[in-house]
Design an enzyme around this catalytic site. Structure first.
Site, PDB file in Angstrom:
ATOM      1  N   ARG A 196       0.975  -1.343  -0.081  1.00 15.42           N
ATOM      2  CA  ARG A 196       0.044  -0.097  -0.017  1.00 15.42           C
ATOM      3  C   ARG A 196       0.809   1.221  -0.017  1.00 15.42           C
ATOM      4  O   ARG A 196       0.185   2.450  -0.471  1.00 15.42           O
ATOM      5  CB  ARG A 196      -0.943  -0.007   1.146  1.00 15.42           C
ATOM      6  CG  ARG A 196      -2.062  -1.120   0.944  1.00 15.42           C
ATOM      7  CD  ARG A 196      -2.829  -1.350   2.222  1.00 15.42           C
ATOM      8  NE  ARG A 196      -2.340  -1.456   3.196  1.00 15.42           N
ATOM      9  CZ  ARG A 196      -2.150  -2.825   3.752  1.00 15.42           C
ATOM     10  NH1 ARG A 196      -2.467  -3.811   3.023  1.00 15.42           N
ATOM     11  NH2 ARG A 196      -1.544  -3.129   4.960  1.00 15.42           N
ATOM     12  N   GLU A 224       7.006 -10.200  14.627  1.00 15.20           N
ATOM     13  CA  GLU A 224       6.608 -10.761  15.962  1.00 15.20           C
ATOM     14  C   GLU A 224       7.101 -12.077  16.095  1.00 15.20           C
ATOM     15  O   GLU A 224       7.449 -12.685  17.242  1.00 15.20           O
ATOM     16  CB  GLU A 224       5.082 -10.579  16.239  1.00 15.20           C
ATOM     17  CG  GLU A 224       4.598 -11.047  17.486  1.00 15.20           C
ATOM     18  CD  GLU A 224       3.251 -10.708  17.656  1.00 15.20           C
ATOM     19  OE1 GLU A 224       2.592 -11.231  18.696  1.00 15.20           O
ATOM     20  OE2 GLU A 224       2.503 -10.023  16.760  1.00 15.20           O
TER      21      GLU A 224
END
Length: 177
Positions: free
Chosen positions: A60, A97
């Site tokens: 994006r 993560e």
């Protein structure tokens, strides 16, 4: 909020991609031509020092970065996921993560001393943006500003960029809810 008109164009999707997440979907902003144009104009107006190039983070960030580069009349650098660019590339690995990822750009995309504005749609934890800064600076670029449509301040990504010497511009802030 100073940009309430733009915030109204961002759809919130609860529990996506996981329970408890409030996903901020900018595709509804992109569907609104005047809203998208206003977004690009406001991002351009926030830039303090005119860049030589704009770098957009996949995917994006390509949309907003390319529009902003066109608005600023400068070139556009693609920061892509691993193995997506042809030719010679340079890249950096960064922590997620769970695990690691890598972003790359063409090895000849920036020249020593060029001022590059980093752009993405959203700043969350800042991991990918910091990897972009590292990649660009490692190639000799001057990166001291970054622009995002949305900041999720509860995740502290913008603060992490500021700690790396980056002036962060955002139009919208969505606190956790």
């Amino acid at each position: 909020m100073a940009n309430d008109d733009l915030a109204a164009l961002v759809r919130t999707i609860p529990d996506y991609p996981h329970a408890g997440i409030m996903f901020r979907d900018i595709t509804t902003l992109l569907l609104d031509g005047p809203g998208f144009a206003a977004c690009t104009d406001r991002m351009a107006a926030a830039v303090v020092t005119p860049p030589d190039l704009v770098a957009g983070i996949e995917a994006r960030g390509f949309i907003f970065g390319a529009a902003l580069a066109q608005r600023l009349s400068v070139g556009f650098v693609l920061l892509r996921k691993q193995n997506k660019l042809p030719g010679r590339v340079t890249g950096v690995n960064y922590a997620l993560e769970y695990g690691t990822d890598r972003i790359e750009m063409h090895a000849d995309a920036v020249q020593l001393g060029q001022r590059v504005l980093l752009v993405d749609d959203l700043i969350a934890t800042g991991g990918t943006a910091l990897a972009g800064v590292e990649l660009l600076r490692g190639a000799g670029a001057v990166v001291d500003e970054a622009a995002f449509v949305i900041d999720l301040p509860d995740l502290h990504g913008a603060q992490r960029l500021r700690s790396a010497g980056i002036t962060v511009h955002t139009l919208l802030h969505f606190d956790g809810d």
